[in-house]
Design a protein around this motif. Structure first.
Motif, PDB file in Angstrom:
ATOM      1  N   MET A  76       0.804  -1.203   0.000  1.00  0.00           N
ATOM      2  CA  MET A  76       0.000   0.000   0.000  1.00  0.00           C
ATOM      3  C   MET A  76       0.850   1.273   0.000  1.00  0.00           C
ATOM      4  SD  MET A  76      -1.623  -0.047   3.802  1.00  0.00           S
ATOM      5  CE  MET A  76      -0.932  -1.339   4.785  1.00  0.00           C
ATOM      6  N   MET A  77       2.022   1.260   0.642  1.00  0.00           N
ATOM      7  CA  MET A  77       2.900   2.427   0.626  1.00  0.00           C
ATOM      8  C   MET A  77       3.469   2.653  -0.776  1.00  0.00           C
ATOM      9  SD  MET A  77       3.058   3.702   3.757  1.00  0.00           S
ATOM     10  CE  MET A  77       4.585   4.578   3.919  1.00  0.00           C
ATOM     11  N   ASP A  78       3.593   1.599  -1.557  1.00  0.00           N
ATOM     12  CA  ASP A  78       4.159   1.707  -2.900  1.00  0.00           C
ATOM     13  C   ASP A  78       3.299   2.554  -3.832  1.00  0.00           C
ATOM     14  OD1 ASP A  78       6.342   0.209  -2.157  1.00  0.00           O
ATOM     15  OD2 ASP A  78       5.490  -1.676  -2.858  1.00  0.00           O
ATOM     16  N   SER A  79       2.048   2.806  -3.451  1.00  0.00           N
ATOM     17  CA  SER A  79       1.185   3.642  -4.288  1.00  0.00           C
ATOM     18  C   SER A  79       1.540   5.121  -4.142  1.00  0.00           C
ATOM     19  CB  SER A  79      -0.285   3.426  -3.927  1.00  0.00           C
ATOM     20  OG  SER A  79      -0.559   3.959  -2.639  1.00  0.00           O
ATOM     21  N   ILE A  80       2.284   5.473  -3.096  1.00  0.00           N
ATOM     22  CA  ILE A  80       2.667   6.864  -2.877  1.00  0.00           C
ATOM     23  C   ILE A  80       3.742   7.247  -3.894  1.00  0.00           C
ATOM     24  CG2 ILE A  80       3.652   8.517  -1.231  1.00  0.00           C
ATOM     25  CD1 ILE A  80       2.516   6.692   1.018  1.00  0.00           C
ATOM     26  N   LYS A  81       3.593   8.401  -4.512  1.00  0.00           N
ATOM     27  CA  LYS A  81       4.496   8.873  -5.566  1.00  0.00           C
ATOM     28  C   LYS A  81       5.959   8.792  -5.124  1.00  0.00           C
ATOM     29  CE  LYS A  81       4.801  12.798  -8.617  1.00  0.00           C
ATOM     30  NZ  LYS A  81       3.845  12.322  -9.547  1.00  0.00           N
ATOM     31  N   ASN A  82       6.771   8.092  -5.908  1.00  0.00           N
ATOM     32  CA  ASN A  82       8.222   7.979  -5.706  1.00  0.00           C
ATOM     33  C   ASN A  82       8.614   7.514  -4.299  1.00  0.00           C
ATOM     34  OD1 ASN A  82       8.702   8.770  -8.367  1.00  0.00           O
ATOM     35  ND2 ASN A  82       8.823  10.924  -7.832  1.00  0.00           N
ATOM     36  N   PHE A  83       7.826   6.631  -3.716  1.00  0.00           N
ATOM     37  CA  PHE A  83       8.099   6.109  -2.369  1.00  0.00           C
ATOM     38  C   PHE A  83       9.399   5.312  -2.350  1.00  0.00           C
ATOM     39  CE2 PHE A  83       7.963   2.577   0.647  1.00  0.00           C
ATOM     40  CZ  PHE A  83       7.770   3.273   1.837  1.00  0.00           C
ATOM     41  N   ILE A  84      10.257   5.621  -1.378  1.00  0.00           N
ATOM     42  CA  ILE A  84      11.499   4.873  -1.173  1.00  0.00           C
ATOM     43  C   ILE A  84      11.698   4.693   0.324  1.00  0.00           C
ATOM     44  CG2 ILE A  84      14.015   4.882  -1.397  1.00  0.00           C
ATOM     45  CD1 ILE A  84      13.657   6.565  -3.948  1.00  0.00           C
ATOM     46  N   LYS A  85      11.894   3.454   0.745  1.00  0.00           N
ATOM     47  CA  LYS A  85      12.243   3.190   2.136  1.00  0.00           C
ATOM     48  C   LYS A  85      13.770   3.244   2.221  1.00  0.00           C
ATOM     49  CE  LYS A  85      11.444   0.205   6.025  1.00  0.00           C
ATOM     50  NZ  LYS A  85      10.824  -0.953   6.581  1.00  0.00           N
ATOM     51  N   LEU A  86      14.286   4.338   2.785  1.00  0.00           N
ATOM     52  CA  LEU A  86      15.735   4.538   2.822  1.00  0.00           C
ATOM     53  C   LEU A  86      16.412   3.709   3.907  1.00  0.00           C
ATOM     54  CD1 LEU A  86      16.472   8.357   2.331  1.00  0.00           C
ATOM     55  CD2 LEU A  86      16.979   6.476   0.794  1.00  0.00           C
ATOM     56  N   THR A  87      15.796   3.653   5.080  1.00  0.00           N
ATOM     57  CA  THR A  87      16.345   2.887   6.199  1.00  0.00           C
ATOM     58  C   THR A  87      15.166   2.184   6.875  1.00  0.00           C
ATOM     59  OG1 THR A  87      16.062   4.555   7.948  1.00  0.00           O
ATOM     60  CG2 THR A  87      18.064   4.729   6.597  1.00  0.00           C
ATOM     61  N   ASN A  88      15.437   1.433   7.927  1.00  0.00           N
ATOM     62  CA  ASN A  88      14.344   0.781   8.656  1.00  0.00           C
ATOM     63  C   ASN A  88      13.360   1.794   9.231  1.00  0.00           C
ATOM     64  OD1 ASN A  88      15.156  -1.839   8.165  1.00  0.00           O
ATOM     65  ND2 ASN A  88      16.438  -1.929  10.000  1.00  0.00           N
ATOM     66  N   ASP A  89      13.854   2.995   9.562  1.00  0.00           N
ATOM     67  CA  ASP A  89      13.007   3.994  10.221  1.00  0.00           C
ATOM     68  C   ASP A  89      12.622   5.173   9.340  1.00  0.00           C
ATOM     69  OD1 ASP A  89      12.980   2.640  12.662  1.00  0.00           O
ATOM     70  OD2 ASP A  89      14.776   3.660  13.383  1.00  0.00           O
ATOM     71  N   ILE A  90      13.226   5.303   8.170  1.00  0.00           N
ATOM     72  CA  ILE A  90      13.000   6.500   7.355  1.00  0.00           C
ATOM     73  C   ILE A  90      12.538   6.127   5.957  1.00  0.00           C
ATOM     74  CG2 ILE A  90      14.033   8.581   6.366  1.00  0.00           C
ATOM     75  CD1 ILE A  90      16.178   8.371   8.633  1.00  0.00           C
ATOM     76  N   ALA A  91      11.400   6.714   5.570  1.00  0.00           N
ATOM     77  CA  ALA A  91      10.904   6.580   4.202  1.00  0.00           C
ATOM     78  C   ALA A  91      10.774   7.974   3.614  1.00  0.00           C
ATOM     79  CB  ALA A  91       9.554   5.878   4.179  1.00  0.00           C
ATOM     80  N   THR A  92      10.989   8.070   2.300  1.00  0.00           N
ATOM     81  CA  THR A  92      10.832   9.339   1.600  1.00  0.00           C
ATOM     82  C   THR A  92       9.894   9.138   0.430  1.00  0.00           C
ATOM     83  OG1 THR A  92      12.701   9.008   0.089  1.00  0.00           O
ATOM     84  CG2 THR A  92      13.198  10.020   2.230  1.00  0.00           C
ATOM     85  N   ALA A  93       9.333  10.251  -0.042  1.00  0.00           N
ATOM     86  CA  ALA A  93       8.398  10.164  -1.159  1.00  0.00           C
ATOM     87  C   ALA A  93       8.114  11.546  -1.707  1.00  0.00           C
ATOM     88  CB  ALA A  93       7.083   9.518  -0.709  1.00  0.00           C
ATOM     89  N   GLY A  94       7.389  11.528  -2.822  1.00  0.00           N
ATOM     90  CA  GLY A  94       6.790  12.750  -3.321  1.00  0.00           C
ATOM     91  C   GLY A  94       5.526  13.001  -2.510  1.00  0.00           C
ATOM     92  N   GLN A  95       4.728  13.938  -2.941  1.00  0.00           N
ATOM     93  CA  GLN A  95       3.528  14.330  -2.200  1.00  0.00           C
ATOM     94  C   GLN A  95       2.504  13.195  -2.136  1.00  0.00           C
ATOM     95  OE1 GLN A  95       2.550  17.426  -0.578  1.00  0.00           O
ATOM     96  NE2 GLN A  95       1.091  15.929   0.166  1.00  0.00           N
ATOM     97  N   PRO A  96       2.208  12.718  -0.913  1.00  0.00           N
ATOM     98  CA  PRO A  96       1.133  11.726  -0.786  1.00  0.00           C
ATOM     99  C   PRO A  96      -0.227  12.385  -1.053  1.00  0.00           C
ATOM    100  CG  PRO A  96       2.547  11.744   1.165  1.00  0.00           C
ATOM    101  CD  PRO A  96       2.875  12.968   0.360  1.00  0.00           C
ATOM    102  N   LYS A  97      -1.152  11.588  -1.551  1.00  0.00           N
ATOM    103  CA  LYS A  97      -2.537  12.046  -1.652  1.00  0.00           C
ATOM    104  C   LYS A  97      -3.116  12.030  -0.235  1.00  0.00           C
ATOM    105  CE  LYS A  97      -3.241  10.189  -6.268  1.00  0.00           C
ATOM    106  NZ  LYS A  97      -2.137   9.264  -6.535  1.00  0.00           N
ATOM    107  N   GLU A  98      -4.137  12.806  -0.022  1.00  0.00           N
ATOM    108  CA  GLU A  98      -4.719  12.913   1.331  1.00  0.00           C
ATOM    109  C   GLU A  98      -5.048  11.537   1.914  1.00  0.00           C
ATOM    110  OE1 GLU A  98      -8.465  15.027   3.605  1.00  0.00           O
ATOM    111  OE2 GLU A  98      -7.692  15.942   1.770  1.00  0.00           O
TER     112      GLU A  98
END
Length: 149
Positions: free
Chosen positions: A1-23
């Motif tokens: 489900m997180m993979d649907s977020i624009k440009n989602f990347i799990k960088l570390t066990n505790d940190i994920a980054t992405a483009g703007q999530p939809k509401e």
């Protein structure tokens, strides 16, 4: 489900980054166990969620906004971001901007200069898709002392 977020990347066990999530996607972020949402995008962007702070708060997460203009990021903003990330170490943090470009550059400085990770681990996959303009090339070249870390 997180993979649907624009440009989602799990960088570390505790940190994920992405483009703007939809509401609606902020619910997925909360359900994935993230406790903080840090937004370094501008709220006047057409894809920004104007009520993001309210949406995130209603899900029980802490929202932090560091508005970084894409054409003029500052060393002070990078230093503030790195210090904030350091203070939240050990907590699940979701960091985003509009495309995951600004975040990738800021995270590079945090991971390489604060966490002391090798460049191969500190550099997000987003750099494979982003042709840096001179503003961001300069930002990427900043040293720890340039930033004040």
């Amino acid at each position: 489900m997180m993979d649907s977020i624009k440009n989602f990347i799990k960088l570390t066990n505790d940190i994920a980054t992405a483009g703007q999530p939809k509401e609606i996607e902020f619910k997925d972020i909360a359900e994935a166990g993230y406790k903080y949402v840090i937004n370094i995008g501008m709220l006047d962007h057409p894809h920004a969620v104007a009520t993001e702070n309210k949406v995130v708060a209603e899900l029980g997460l802490t929202y932090v906004h560091i508005p970084v203009a894409f054409d003029s990021p500052t060393k002070e903003q990078v230093r503030f971001f790195c210090n904030l990330m350091s203070s939240l170490k050990g907590t699940k943090i979701f960091v985003h901007c509009i495309m995951n470009f600004r975040v990738s550059a800021f995270m590079y400085h945090y991971l390489s200069k604060v966490e002391k990770l090798p460049e191969s681990e500190a550099k997000s996959l987003m750099f494979e898709y982003w042709e840096l303009d001179p503003v961001w090339e300069e930002l990427m070249s900043w040293s720890s002392s340039d930033i004040g870390l």
